[in-house]
Design an enzyme around this catalytic site. Structure first.
Site, mmCIF file in Angstrom:
data_model
loop_
_atom_site.group_PDB
_atom_site.id
_atom_site.type_symbol
_atom_site.label_atom_id
_atom_site.label_comp_id
_atom_site.label_asym_id
_atom_site.label_seq_id
_atom_site.Cartn_x
_atom_site.Cartn_y
_atom_site.Cartn_z
ATOM 1 N N CYS A 333 -23.282 -2.382 11.880
ATOM 2 C CA CYS A 333 -24.583 -2.964 11.563
ATOM 3 C C CYS A 333 -24.538 -4.145 10.587
ATOM 4 C CB CYS A 333 -25.580 -1.900 11.132
ATOM 5 S SG CYS A 333 -24.895 -0.494 10.269
ATOM 6 N N ARG A 362 -12.677 4.847 10.523
ATOM 7 C CA ARG A 362 -13.206 5.767 9.515
ATOM 8 C C ARG A 362 -12.102 6.724 9.121
ATOM 9 N NH1 ARG A 362 -19.109 7.301 12.185
ATOM 10 N NH2 ARG A 362 -19.782 5.141 12.408
ATOM 11 N N GLN A 380 -17.555 1.801 19.187
ATOM 12 C CA GLN A 380 -18.938 2.206 19.384
ATOM 13 C C GLN A 380 -19.582 1.239 20.360
ATOM 14 O OE1 GLN A 380 -20.369 2.267 15.276
ATOM 15 N NE2 GLN A 380 -20.837 4.428 15.608
ATOM 16 N N ASP A 382 -22.346 -0.111 20.510
ATOM 17 C CA ASP A 382 -23.466 -0.286 19.604
ATOM 18 C C ASP A 382 -24.454 -1.321 20.119
ATOM 19 O OD1 ASP A 382 -24.581 0.435 17.203
ATOM 20 O OD2 ASP A 382 -22.778 -0.018 16.065
ATOM 21 N N HIS A 384 -27.918 -3.451 18.119
ATOM 22 C CA HIS A 384 -28.919 -3.533 17.080
ATOM 23 C C HIS A 384 -30.058 -4.355 17.624
ATOM 24 C CE1 HIS A 384 -25.205 -2.506 14.945
ATOM 25 N NE2 HIS A 384 -26.024 -1.663 14.370
ATOM 26 N N LYS A 463 -34.111 9.669 13.413
ATOM 27 C CA LYS A 463 -33.347 9.336 14.619
ATOM 28 C C LYS A 463 -33.634 10.303 15.753
ATOM 29 C CE LYS A 463 -29.368 11.987 13.074
ATOM 30 N NZ LYS A 463 -27.947 12.187 13.189
ATOM 31 N N HIS A 509 -30.907 0.944 15.520
ATOM 32 C CA HIS A 509 -29.475 1.103 15.807
ATOM 33 C C HIS A 509 -29.402 2.083 16.962
ATOM 34 C CE1 HIS A 509 -28.323 0.223 11.420
ATOM 35 N NE2 HIS A 509 -29.624 0.396 11.379
#
Length: 636
Positions: A333, A362, A380, A382, A384, A463, A509
RNA sequence: GCUGCUAUAGCUCAGUAGGUAGAGCGUAUCCUUGGUAAGGAUAAGGUCACCGGUUCAAAUCCGGUUAGCAGCUCCA
C-alpha cells in the site's frame, strides 16, 4: 402458559417451566432424539432448561454449528473424566470444542504415550456406556473457589479469578467428575456415539510460552460411526493431496535449506503462476483496473509515516543503503500511495483502480512455515482503489462481483465474514461506523450472506473476508476487502473536487487470490494435482507406440505447438503401458496414443484423465476439444 | 520463536551390541518394437545434513548448528 416462537415462525403455547426437550418432543420424536441443545433468545442452553417466559426457541442438532460444538464440548468433558479416572493426579486446564473436534489440556508429570491414549479412549467408551447425566450447578464465586481449591485444581481457580465480576459461575457434574464450565451440555454421556482420540501435543497454559507446557489431547466425535469414518477418510485424503508432497512429485516448486520460507518455482510451477497471472490481468483490465509496480525496498521515513515502523516492525526485514535505513516491503500500500501522490487528481479521475502483483517479504516464525501456505516472501495480487466517499458502496459491489467470478472459475465455494473495529485501532467512531455500514450495505445489496466477526478488523478499517471451501471441505481465507480512511489521512492524499477545493479520498485495499503462492497450494490440494487443462503444466502428451510412429506423432505435436497448446512427445523406447502409467501419475489431462490405425486415418486415440480411453478421433477434432477446454476453463 | 520428534543415493526407506553402507523406484547404456497403469539385462550414483566431542575406531554414542515435521502462537 408461555408463548414459544419456533424457527419456522410459528408460535406455540406451553405450560410455564416446560423444558426445551419437552418442546422438542411436542414437535416430533425425531427432533427430540436429534436435539443436543436449545437456543433461547439467542442463548445456547441445555435441553432441560425450563422456559419461564415467552421466548424464541431454536433446537440445535449436530448439523448446527452450535449444536456440534455442544456435542464436542461434552466429549471433551468425557475425555477429562476418563483421564481423571486413570490418572487421578492429572490437573485439568481447559477443554473446548474446536473445528473438527475438541481437546483437553492436562498438567501431568509425564507426557501421555500412544498406549495410554488408547486406554483413555477405552475408558471414554465405558463412560458413554454408563450413560451418566450431565448436571448443571450454578454456584457463588467463593463456593466455586472453595470447591476447586479443595480438589487442587489450581488452573480452574485461576480461571475463576479471571472471570468478570458479574459472571454466572456454573459447574457441570457427571457422576464423580466435576468441571468448571459455562455449558451447555448434552443431557447425558450416552448421547455421544463415535469418539476417537487423534493425537497428543504439548501446549502452553493459556498459549503463552512463558507458562508451563501442558499435555493436550486432541479428539473428535460424531453421532454416527459413518460420519467418523468419513472424517478419518478426509484426513487420509488430505495427506494424499498435501501440496508439499504433490509439489515435489509434479515438480512445481521446491524450498531449499538455503532459503527457508522462500520458495523456488520450477518451470512447471511457473506455468501455473503465469496462467493465474494472465487470467488475473485480463479480468482486471476488463473491470477498469490499471497495473502498477512499486519497489521492493523503500526508505525508513515512508514506513514510519505509514505506521508500519511502529506496528509491524517484528515482521519486517531491514537493510542499509549509503548509511540510510531501508526496509523490504511487507505490504504494497505505501508504494501505491506514492504513485497516487506523484500527481494531482481530479474527482473526475476517481475511482482509480491500481492493481499490483507485488512481492512482499514478512518475517514469519520459523515454526510457522508451511510449504507454499505460509512463507516469508509471497506475491499479493493486490489492488488499491482510490475513490470518493460517495462511491464506496458501488465500488465494493464491483469487487464482490470480481471475487465471485474468480472463485467460481476454480469451482471453489466460499462464505463471507465482516470484521468490525478492533480494540487497538485508529480513527473516530463516526468514521468506523460509516465504513462498516458501507461494507454491510454492499453485502446486503448483493444479497450475500455473511457472518460478523466483532473486533476482528484491521487497525485502519473494517474488512470483508472471503473464506474458500476446497473439495475436502476445508476453508481458506483468501480474498479480503479492506476499507481504509487512515492511510489517505496519514499521507495527506487529496483530490480536487467540483468546488475546486482539496478533499480526502478513501482507499480500498483488496486481494482476490490473497497470495499467488498460497493460492497455488490451495489449488494443488483442491484438485489433488489434477489441474484443469488451462492450468495444467503439460496439457497433452503424445505417445507413439513404436518408433515407426514417431514421424507422424511429431507432426501432431507440431500442429498443437503452433496453437500454443502445451504438448510433449514421449518418444522413449518404452511400452505404451509404461508411458500411460507415467502420464497418469503426472496427472496430465490428455494422453494421445498413436499407432498404425491412427497413422492411417490421421487420427489420435484419446485417453482423458479420470475417464480412460475415450476412443480415436481426427487430430483437428481433438485440437478443437482442447482449445474449448482451455477457453472455457473446463474442470474435470 | 517455544516444546517434542526427525535428518542415510534424485525419491521412498532398510541397516549396524561402534569396525568407513543396502533395497525398490528413478537415471544411463544395451536387448526388446510392444495397443491403454510398471518387459529384461548391465552400470553409474552416498564424506550416512553440518560442526565439534568421546573412542584404537563414529553414519551409529554425546553436545551444538542448520533444515524439515507435529503442536502452540501468528497470518496472505
Amino acid at each position: 402458559m408461555v408463548q414459544v416462537r419456533l424457527k419456522d415462525g410459528s408460535v406455540r403455547e406451553y405450560p410455564a417451566g416446560s423444558t426445551v426437550l419437552e418442546v422438542a418432543k411436542s414437535i416430533s420424536q425425531g427432533l427430540a432424539r436429534e436435539a443436543l441443545a436449545g437456543k433461547v433468545n439467542g442463548k445456547v442452553v441445555d435441553l432441560n432448561y425450563p422456559l419461564q417466559e415467552d421466548a424464541a426457541l431454536e433446537l440445535l442438532t449436530f448439523n448446527d454449528e452450535e449444536g456440534c460444538a455442544v456435542y464436542r464440548h461434552s466429549s471433551a468433558h468425557v475425555l477429562a473424566q476418563a483421564v481423571k479416572r486413570l490418572f487421578p493426579e492429572a490437573k485439568l486446564a481447559i477443554g473446548p470444542a474446536i473445528q473438527d473436534g475438541y481437546y483437553y489440556d492436562f498438567d501431568v508429570p509425564q507426557p501421555f504415550t500412544p498406549v495410554q491414549l488408547e486406554q483413555i479412549e477405552e475408558e471414554m467408551n465405558k463412560i458413554i456406556k454408563e450413560d451418566i447425566p450431565f448436571k448443571r450447578l450454578e454456584i457463588s464465586r467463593p463456593e466455586a473457589l472453595g470447591r476447586f481449591q479443595n480438589q487442587e485444581e489450581l488452573y480452574k481457580v485461576e480461571l475463576i479469578n479471571d472471570l468478570p465480576e458479574d459472571a454466572v459461575i456454573s459447574c457441570y457434574q457427571q457422576g464423580d467428575f466435576e468441571d468448571l464450565c459455562a455449558g451447555p451440555h448434552v443431557p447425558s454421556t450416552g448421547r455421544l456415539k463415535s469418539i476417537k482420540l487423534m493425537s497428543i501435543a504439548g501446549a502452553y497454559w493459556r498459549g503463552n510460552e512463558k507458562n508451563k507446557m501442558l499435555q493436550r489431547i486432541y479428539g473428535t466425535s460424531f453421532p454416527k460411526k459413518a460420519l467418523l469414518d468419513e472424517h478419518l477418510f478426509r484426513i487420509e485424503e488430505a495427506k494424499r493431496r498435501d501440496h508439499r508432497k504433490l509439489g515435489a512429485e509434479l515438480d512445481l516448486y521446491s524450498i531449499q535449506e538455503e532459503g527457508p520460507g522462500f520458495p523456488f518455482f520450477h518451470p512447471k510451477g511457473m506455468i501455473l503462476r503465469n496462467e493465474l497471472e494472465n487470467f488475473w490481468r485480463l479480468e482486471h483490465k476488463r473491470r477498469g483496473y490499471q497495473e502498477i509496480r512499486t519497489p521492493v525496498i523503500l526508505n525508513r521515513g515512508l514506513w514510519e509515516q505509514s505506521g508500519h515502523w511502529d506496528h509491524y516492525k517484528e515482521n519486517m526485514y531491514f537493510t542499509k543503503i549509503d548509511e540510510g535505513d531501508y526496509a523490504v516491503k511487507p505490504m504494497n500500500c505505501p508504494g501505491s500511495i506514492l504513485v497516487y501522490r506523484a500527481k494531482m487528481h481530479s474527482y473526475r479521475d476517481l475511482p482509480l483502480r491500481w492493481g499490483e502483483l507485488g512481492l512482499v517479504h514478512r518475517h514469519e516464525l520459523s515454526g510457522a512455515l508451511h510449504g507454499l501456505m505460509r512463507v516469508r516472501c509471497f506475491t499479493q495480487d493486490d489492488a488499491h482503489i482510490f475513490l470518493l466517499p460517495s462511491q464506496i458502496k458501488e465500488e465494493i459491489i464491483g469487487v464482490i462481483d470480481l471475487f465471485d467470478y474468480f472463485y467460481n472459475t476454480f469451482g471453489l465455494q466460499y462464505h463471507v465474514e465482516l470484521s468490525t473495529r478492533p480494540e487497538k485501532s485508529m480513527g473516530s467512531d463516526e468514521i468506523w461506523e460509516m465504513a462498516t455500514n458501507s461494507l454491510r450495505d454492499a453485502l446486503e445489496a448483493k444479497q450475500v450472506k455473511f457472518k460478523i466477526n466483532e473486533g476482528d478488523g484491521a487497525f485502519y478499517g473494517p474488512k470483508i473476508d472471503f473464506h474458500l471451501t476446497d473439495s475436502l471441505g476445508r476453508t481458506w481465507q483468501c480474498g479480503t476487502i479492506q476499507l481504509d480512511f487512515q492511510m489517505p489521512e496519514k499521507f495527506e492524499l487529496t483530490y480536487v473536487g467540483e468546488d475546486g477545493q482539496k478533499h480526502r479520498p478513501v482507499m480500498i485495499h483488496r486481494v482476490v487470490f490473497g497470495s499467488i503462492e498460497r493460492f497455488i497450494g490451495i489449488l494443488t490440494e483442491h484438485f489433488a494435482g489434477a489441474f484443469p487443462v488451462w492450468l495444467a503444466p503439460i496439457q497433452v502428451r503424445v505417445m507413439p507406440i513404436t518408433d515407426k510412429h514417431h514421424e507422424y506423432a511429431n507432426t501432431v505435436v507440431k500442429k498443437m505447438q503452433e496453437l500454443d497448446i502445451r504438448v510433449e512427445l514421449d518418444a522413449r523406447n518404452e511400452k505404451i503401458n509404461y508411458k500411460i502409467r507415467e502420464a497418469q501419475t503426472q496427472k496430465i489431462p490428455y494422453m494421445l496414443v498413436i499407432g498404425d490405425r491412427e497413422m492411417e486415418q490421421g487420427a489420435v486415440a484419446v485417453r482423458q484423465r479420470g475417464k480412460g480411453d475415450i476412443g480415436a478421433i481426427q487430430v483437428e477434432e481433438f485440437i478443437n476439444t482442447v482449445q474449448a477446454d482451455i477457453k472455457n476453463k473446463t474442470i474435470f
